[in-house]
Design a protein around this motif. Structure first.
Motif, mmCIF file in Angstrom:
data_model
loop_
_atom_site.group_PDB
_atom_site.id
_atom_site.type_symbol
_atom_site.label_atom_id
_atom_site.label_comp_id
_atom_site.label_asym_id
_atom_site.label_seq_id
_atom_site.Cartn_x
_atom_site.Cartn_y
_atom_site.Cartn_z
ATOM 1 N N ASP A 10 59.759 -94.283 -17.640
ATOM 2 C CA ASP A 10 60.666 -94.031 -16.525
ATOM 3 C C ASP A 10 59.892 -93.438 -15.356
ATOM 4 O OD1 ASP A 10 61.255 -90.867 -16.443
ATOM 5 O OD2 ASP A 10 61.108 -91.492 -18.526
ATOM 6 N N PHE A 11 60.448 -93.593 -14.176
ATOM 7 C CA PHE A 11 59.834 -93.070 -12.958
ATOM 8 C C PHE A 11 60.934 -92.515 -12.051
ATOM 9 C CE2 PHE A 11 58.557 -93.578 -8.490
ATOM 10 C CZ PHE A 11 57.409 -92.794 -8.477
ATOM 11 N N THR A 12 60.703 -91.319 -11.549
ATOM 12 C CA THR A 12 61.654 -90.670 -10.644
ATOM 13 C C THR A 12 60.895 -90.147 -9.428
ATOM 14 O OG1 THR A 12 62.994 -89.951 -12.521
ATOM 15 C CG2 THR A 12 63.418 -88.872 -10.418
ATOM 16 N N TYR A 13 61.467 -90.351 -8.255
ATOM 17 C CA TYR A 13 60.850 -89.841 -7.026
ATOM 18 C C TYR A 13 61.912 -89.085 -6.227
ATOM 19 C CZ TYR A 13 58.089 -89.666 -2.734
ATOM 20 O OH TYR A 13 57.399 -89.234 -1.632
ATOM 21 N N ILE A 14 61.664 -87.800 -6.002
ATOM 22 C CA ILE A 14 62.617 -86.929 -5.313
ATOM 23 C C ILE A 14 62.006 -86.457 -4.006
ATOM 24 C CG2 ILE A 14 63.940 -84.781 -5.449
ATOM 25 C CD1 ILE A 14 63.829 -85.034 -8.492
ATOM 26 N N VAL A 15 62.804 -86.481 -2.936
ATOM 27 C CA VAL A 15 62.388 -85.941 -1.642
ATOM 28 C C VAL A 15 63.347 -84.812 -1.273
ATOM 29 C CG1 VAL A 15 62.039 -86.404 0.804
ATOM 30 C CG2 VAL A 15 61.411 -88.117 -0.888
ATOM 31 N N GLN A 16 62.783 -83.671 -0.934
ATOM 32 C CA GLN A 16 63.579 -82.494 -0.578
ATOM 33 C C GLN A 16 63.115 -81.946 0.762
ATOM 34 O OE1 GLN A 16 62.518 -79.983 -3.877
ATOM 35 N NE2 GLN A 16 64.199 -80.704 -5.157
ATOM 36 N N HIS A 17 63.900 -81.017 1.290
ATOM 37 C CA HIS A 17 63.493 -80.220 2.435
ATOM 38 C C HIS A 17 63.441 -78.752 2.007
ATOM 39 C CE1 HIS A 17 63.535 -83.392 5.470
ATOM 40 N NE2 HIS A 17 64.647 -83.854 4.899
ATOM 41 N N PRO A 18 62.711 -77.901 2.712
ATOM 42 C CA PRO A 18 62.615 -76.495 2.309
ATOM 43 C C PRO A 18 63.993 -75.848 2.193
ATOM 44 C CG PRO A 18 61.028 -76.985 4.031
ATOM 45 C CD PRO A 18 61.908 -78.192 3.912
ATOM 46 N N LYS A 19 64.136 -75.000 1.195
ATOM 47 C CA LYS A 19 65.390 -74.281 1.012
ATOM 48 C C LYS A 19 65.472 -73.111 1.978
ATOM 49 C CE LYS A 19 65.860 -75.535 -3.854
ATOM 50 N NZ LYS A 19 66.026 -75.043 -5.241
ATOM 51 N N PHE A 20 66.675 -72.572 2.119
ATOM 52 C CA PHE A 20 66.915 -71.526 3.112
ATOM 53 C C PHE A 20 66.028 -70.302 2.885
ATOM 54 C CE2 PHE A 20 69.499 -68.100 5.063
ATOM 55 C CZ PHE A 20 69.578 -68.613 6.345
ATOM 56 N N GLU A 21 65.766 -69.976 1.597
ATOM 57 C CA GLU A 21 64.964 -68.780 1.318
ATOM 58 C C GLU A 21 63.517 -68.920 1.757
ATOM 59 O OE1 GLU A 21 65.669 -70.833 -2.778
ATOM 60 O OE2 GLU A 21 66.823 -70.409 -0.962
ATOM 61 N N ALA A 22 63.064 -70.145 2.074
ATOM 62 C CA ALA A 22 61.701 -70.328 2.570
ATOM 63 C C ALA A 22 61.504 -69.663 3.929
ATOM 64 C CB ALA A 22 61.361 -71.814 2.650
ATOM 65 N N PHE A 23 62.598 -69.380 4.647
ATOM 66 C CA PHE A 23 62.518 -68.753 5.963
ATOM 67 C C PHE A 23 62.620 -67.229 5.889
ATOM 68 C CE2 PHE A 23 63.813 -73.087 6.632
ATOM 69 C CZ PHE A 23 63.165 -73.467 7.796
ATOM 70 N N ALA A 24 62.637 -66.672 4.658
ATOM 71 C CA ALA A 24 62.766 -65.218 4.513
ATOM 72 C C ALA A 24 61.560 -64.439 5.022
ATOM 73 C CB ALA A 24 63.053 -64.878 3.043
ATOM 74 N N PRO A 25 60.309 -64.903 4.804
ATOM 75 C CA PRO A 25 59.155 -64.131 5.306
ATOM 76 C C PRO A 25 59.112 -64.110 6.838
ATOM 77 C CG PRO A 25 58.494 -65.643 3.567
ATOM 78 C CD PRO A 25 59.884 -66.024 3.961
ATOM 79 N N ALA A 26 58.207 -63.289 7.355
ATOM 80 C CA ALA A 26 58.117 -63.117 8.810
ATOM 81 C C ALA A 26 57.490 -64.321 9.493
ATOM 82 C CB ALA A 26 57.303 -61.859 9.126
#
Length: 255
Positions: A10-26
């Motif tokens: 089987d083969f799976t390919y997933i595309v995501q965007h950064p989650k909201f918590e990725a913007f937590a740092p300064a």
């Protein structure tokens, strides 16, 4: 392929965007797309008492946003980075019923999870530059070899005796592979009794072989190199420990 033997893939390919918590740092995170391809292929064999599967697999993930808290002396600074991760592995899984009442599960995994583009640096107040370059290193806290053995036996139709053995090979306790924990076994066992239609009783023993040791990571050790680690001895460091020998009794009553 035949009545008992076959091929699977089987083969799976997933595309995501950064989650909201990725913007937590300064700092502004990397907002590029995150791609996760997974490919697996193997063979299987089934008959009346055995179900066996053996597979090779590959998975990776790009643009992981993270923040390292790097420590130099008593000073701690945050260092943001974006990195990739990948692993390939071989897994063999078997479920066996050799005779009435006895069941056994066996799982063997060999994997090699590694960091890619894992590089960052931070300058401390005294001018010291903390550099991290872990590209190609094994991912911290992840063992390369995993083994599970889970035999069980139905003494009667209501009483089940079971055990579970889990082996974890050597794991690195920091990013630079300077610290590591030796491989260890984790063991469990117990008896389950369905006393009546509504009442079930159980006894579970954790770590019945009484293995001791540590696992996990060592806080504040990200910048320690292999050469520096050779000179560190008899110092207290934080981490996690194996669960101690424990006996647990349970009762469940259904109305």
């Amino acid at each position: 392929m035949t009545k008992h033997f076959g091929l699977t893939a089987d083969f799976t390919y997933i595309v995501q965007h950064p989650k909201f918590e990725a913007f937590a740092p300064a700092t502004m995170p990397n907002t590029d797309k995150i791609s996760v391809p997974l490919a697996r292929a193997g063979v299987y064999y089934n008959n009346q008492w055995l179900s066996l599967t053996s597979m090779f697999s590959y998975i990776s993930k790009t643009n992981n946003n993270s923040t390292l808290n790097l420590q130099h002396g008593s000073e701690i600074k945050a260092a943001p980075l974006t990195y990739d991760i990948q692993t390939w592995g071989w897994t063999t899984d078997a479920v066996m019923h050799p005779f009435k009442g006895f069941d056994s599960h066996f799982l063997f995994t060999y994997q090699k999870p590694t960091y890619k583009k894992y590089e960052t640096s931070i300058t401390f107040n005294d001018g010291y530059v903390g550099n991290i370059n872990a590209t190609g290193n094994i991912v911290a806290e992840i063992p390369e070899v995993l083994i599970e053995l889970d035999p069980s036996y139905m003494i009667t139709k209501d009483i089940k005796l079971w055990t579970s053995f889990r082996y974890f090979s050597k794991t690195y306790a920091n990013i630079n592979e300077a610290y590591y924990f030796n491989g260890h076994w984790e063991t469990f066992g117990g008896v389950n009794w369905q006393a009546s239609k509504r009442l079930s009783l159980g006894c579970t023993v954790v770590n019945f072989l009484n293995h001791t040791g540590a696992k996990g990571s060592i806080a504040g050790a990200e910048l320690i190199t292999k050469d520096e680690a050779k000179g560190i001895k008899n110092q207290l460091m934080t981490g996690s420990y194996l669960r101690p020998f424990t006996v647990e009794l349970t009762a469940s009553l259904k109305f």
